[in-house]
Structure formats: structure tokens, C-alpha cells
Design an enzyme around this catalytic site. Sequence first.
Site, PDB file in Angstrom:
ATOM      1  N   SER A   6       0.879  -1.177   0.000  1.00 36.11           N
ATOM      2  CA  SER A   6       0.000   0.000   0.000  1.00 36.11           C
ATOM      3  C   SER A   6       0.911   1.220   0.000  1.00 36.11           C
ATOM      4  CB  SER A   6      -0.852  -0.020   1.273  1.00 36.11           C
ATOM      5  OG  SER A   6      -1.424   1.248   1.519  1.00 36.11           O
TER       6      SER A   6
ATOM      7  N   TYR B 296      -2.189  -1.448  10.389  1.00 35.33           N
ATOM      8  CA  TYR B 296      -2.125  -1.545   8.924  1.00 35.33           C
ATOM      9  C   TYR B 296      -0.778  -1.022   8.417  1.00 35.33           C
ATOM     10  CZ  TYR B 296      -3.958  -1.227   4.099  1.00 35.33           C
ATOM     11  OH  TYR B 296      -4.179  -1.382   2.758  1.00 35.33           O
TER      12      TYR B 296
HETATM   13  P1  NAD Z   1     -11.703  -6.427  -0.263  1.00 30.94           P
HETATM   14  O1  NAD Z   1     -12.341  -6.319   1.069  1.00 30.94           O
HETATM   15  O2  NAD Z   1     -12.461  -6.024  -1.479  1.00 30.94           O
HETATM   16  O3  NAD Z   1     -11.154  -7.904  -0.505  1.00 30.94           O
HETATM   17  C1  NAD Z   1     -10.399  -8.580   0.453  1.00 30.94           C
HETATM   18  C2  NAD Z   1     -10.595 -10.077   0.266  1.00 30.94           C
HETATM   19  O4  NAD Z   1      -9.746 -10.724   1.231  1.00 30.94           O
HETATM   20  C3  NAD Z   1     -12.025 -10.555   0.560  1.00 30.94           C
HETATM   21  O5  NAD Z   1     -12.476 -11.379  -0.502  1.00 30.94           O
HETATM   22  C4  NAD Z   1     -11.904 -11.329   1.867  1.00 30.94           C
HETATM   23  O6  NAD Z   1     -12.811 -12.430   1.962  1.00 30.94           O
HETATM   24  C5  NAD Z   1     -10.467 -11.812   1.786  1.00 30.94           C
HETATM   25  N1  NAD Z   1      -9.918 -12.152   3.106  1.00 30.94           N
HETATM   26  C6  NAD Z   1      -9.987 -11.424   4.244  1.00 30.94           C
HETATM   27  N2  NAD Z   1      -9.408 -12.080   5.250  1.00 30.94           N
HETATM   28  C7  NAD Z   1      -8.936 -13.252   4.741  1.00 30.94           C
HETATM   29  C8  NAD Z   1      -8.259 -14.371   5.282  1.00 30.94           C
HETATM   30  N3  NAD Z   1      -7.925 -14.426   6.588  1.00 30.94           N
HETATM   31  N4  NAD Z   1      -7.926 -15.396   4.453  1.00 30.94           N
HETATM   32  C9  NAD Z   1      -8.273 -15.357   3.144  1.00 30.94           C
HETATM   33  N5  NAD Z   1      -8.943 -14.346   2.585  1.00 30.94           N
HETATM   34  C10 NAD Z   1      -9.270 -13.305   3.372  1.00 30.94           C
HETATM   35  O7  NAD Z   1     -10.351  -5.564  -0.126  1.00 30.94           O
HETATM   36  P2  NAD Z   1      -9.364  -4.911  -1.215  1.00 30.94           P
HETATM   37  O8  NAD Z   1      -9.505  -3.438  -1.111  1.00 30.94           O
HETATM   38  O9  NAD Z   1      -9.496  -5.576  -2.536  1.00 30.94           O
HETATM   39  O10 NAD Z   1      -7.966  -5.263  -0.537  1.00 30.94           O
HETATM   40  C11 NAD Z   1      -7.091  -6.249  -1.038  1.00 30.94           C
HETATM   41  C12 NAD Z   1      -5.680  -5.908  -0.599  1.00 30.94           C
HETATM   42  O11 NAD Z   1      -5.302  -4.643  -1.137  1.00 30.94           O
HETATM   43  C13 NAD Z   1      -5.498  -5.803   0.915  1.00 30.94           C
HETATM   44  O12 NAD Z   1      -4.261  -6.381   1.286  1.00 30.94           O
HETATM   45  C14 NAD Z   1      -5.462  -4.302   1.143  1.00 30.94           C
HETATM   46  O13 NAD Z   1      -4.747  -3.951   2.294  1.00 30.94           O
HETATM   47  C15 NAD Z   1      -4.751  -3.846  -0.117  1.00 30.94           C
HETATM   48  N6  NAD Z   1      -4.940  -2.433  -0.440  1.00 30.94           N
HETATM   49  C16 NAD Z   1      -6.190  -1.940  -0.657  1.00 30.94           C
HETATM   50  C17 NAD Z   1      -6.325  -0.595  -0.967  1.00 30.94           C
HETATM   51  C18 NAD Z   1      -7.663   0.015  -1.217  1.00 30.94           C
HETATM   52  O14 NAD Z   1      -7.730   1.258  -1.255  1.00 30.94           O
HETATM   53  N7  NAD Z   1      -8.717  -0.749  -1.412  1.00 30.94           N
HETATM   54  C19 NAD Z   1      -5.192   0.232  -1.041  1.00 30.94           C
HETATM   55  C20 NAD Z   1      -3.943  -0.323  -0.808  1.00 30.94           C
HETATM   56  C21 NAD Z   1      -3.824  -1.663  -0.516  1.00 30.94           C
END
Ligand code: NAD
Length: 260
Positions: free
Chosen positions: A142, A155
Site C-alpha cells: 500500500s 495496517y
Molecule cells: P476487499 O475487502 O475487497 O477484498 C479482500 C478479500 O480478502 C475478501 O475477498 C476477503 O474475503 C479476503 N480475506 C480477508 N481475510 C482473509 C483471510 N484471513 N484469508 C483469506 N482471505 C481473506 O479488499 P481490497 O480493497 O481488494 O484489498 C485487497 C488488498 O489490497 C489488501 O491487502 C489491502 O490492504 C490492499 N490495499 C487496498 C487498498 C484500497 O484502497 N482498497 C489500497 C492499498 C492496498
Amino acid sequence: MSLQGKVALVTGAASGIGKECALTMSRQGAILVIADLNQAASELVVQEIVKAGGQAMAVTMDVTNEDAVNAGIEQAVNKFGSIDVLVSNAGIQIVNPIEDYLFSDWKKMLAIHLDGAFLTTKAAIKHMYAGGKGGSIIYMGSVHSHEASKLKSAYVTAKHGLLGLARVVAKEGGSRGVRANVVCPGFVRTPLVEKQIPEQAAALGISEADVVKNVMLKETVDGEFTTVADVANTVAFLAGFDTNAITGQSVVVSHGWYMQ
Ligand code: NAD
């Protein structure tokens, strides 16, 4: 540089960024393993890939559970023969000022982001080493791998930690053709972020519109969200990049929020 026929396992691939990474790599010829806690949503992603002519399977996996991770990777290898690409992406967000941050929430955050990255790497890398064919490991970092924000102690700590893990894996894996990199998105409108907007508004005592404008997108060059496609295209590029020329790096995809 091609993903044709490569087996790619993506954790957290039932939603948001992970789902788009899976769909994008599938369009580029990869065989996908959708690894997520949410079995029903994972099956839907598999159906979408198969309908479009691709190949995929779902494995139910809690990335914090060593037995579940090992079992999921073995299932994938039994079905598709190997793992060539690992995208360690599963993640959640819990925001709170540190004085109110529950120790149990801290541990949960570090377990999903860091234990998950460690366990999936440990289980997948031996298949990349086998036969000397190498592979590509991509951690979903991130901008918070480089920057800090209020309310995000766990985080920010976890996302910084992924840089260290990637650099070690890059050094250990280099002579055996395994690359490790971190993709660092800015804010992307996924369920993870939609949930944070009202939470941050309440915690900071400002409106939801102000959270978007003055907290999330304030430092970007154009006030725009990063998209799932922006992130997925970067992941697919790194997944298909098949020399050690790019390893141990972080690639920031954030509309200029963070410039390294
Ligand atoms: P999201 O909530 O859309 O998807 C996350 C997925 O992870 C879900 O399908 C959930 O079921 C799964 N998950 C959660 N805990 C789990 C576990 N213990 N085992 C297996 N699966 C699990 O979130 P997203 O925004 O797509 O985030 C995905 C990644 O991207 C994360 O690591 C997040 O930190 C990172 N990220 C997101 C953003 C943002 O702005 N959305 C920015 C930077 C980084």
C-alpha cells in the site's frame, strides 16, 4: 514475458483488487487459483473466468491458518501441477486511534497481512524452486508501506513489514529464479475502502465527503482514486516479468500520492 499457461494463486481473490488481478492474469493466459475465506464469492469468480474461456479453481483458505494454507496450495498443485505466481493480497482494515486500538484487533491485522504473506510464501516457494523453474511472488502492499496515516497503526506496521519480507525473499530466491516485489496502491474504491469512509468520518469528526477529498485523495496529483484495473495491470506485469532485473522492489500505483 508471458503468463500463458502459468499457474497463479491469488489470495483474497473473491473481491476487489484480488479479483481483478485474477481476471486480468486469466485474460493473459494464466491458470488461476482463487484462494479466499469466502467460498461462494470465490466460486463466482471461477465461473466468470471459465465462462470467458479461462481455467480456474477455488480453494477455501484462511491465510492465517498454516494447515489451511498448506492444504490449499497442495490442492492447487495436485490439480494444476505447480504454482508459478503467488499474489499475497488478502487483507482487511481496522481503524482506531492507538489508545483505543484493541490488542486483539492488532493481532488480527498482523496475522492476516503478515502471517498470511509468510505462510503462503513458505508453502508456494518450494514449488517454484522445484525443477529450478522459479516464479514470481507479489505482495499487496500500500502507499502505507511507505507513508503513515492516523488511526492505522496495525495496517501501516504490517504494510511496512511486507517490504522487508519481499527483500529477504528476493535475496533468498534470486539464485533460484524467484522474484519478490510489492505493489503499493493508493486508495481504491473496494468494499475495504467503502467501509472505512464512514468509520474515518466518525473517528475524525468530519463529513464523508471530506474524508474522500481531504484525507484519502488530498495528496494525489489529480484528486482521483486508483482503480482495480490500475493495480491488476501492475500485478500482471510483475507476474509476467521473468528475470531478476525487477526484484525486491515496490511499485507505487497511487496517482502520485507517494513518489519514491
Ligand atoms: P476487499 O475487502 O475487497 O477484498 C479482500 C478479500 O480478502 C475478501 O475477498 C476477503 O474475503 C479476503 N480475506 C480477508 N481475510 C482473509 C483471510 N484471513 N484469508 C483469506 N482471505 C481473506 O479488499 P481490497 O480493497 O481488494 O484489498 C485487497 C488488498 O489490497 C489488501 O491487502 C489491502 O490492504 C490492499 N490495499 C487496498 C487498498 C484500497 O484502497 N482498497 C489500497 C492499498 C492496498
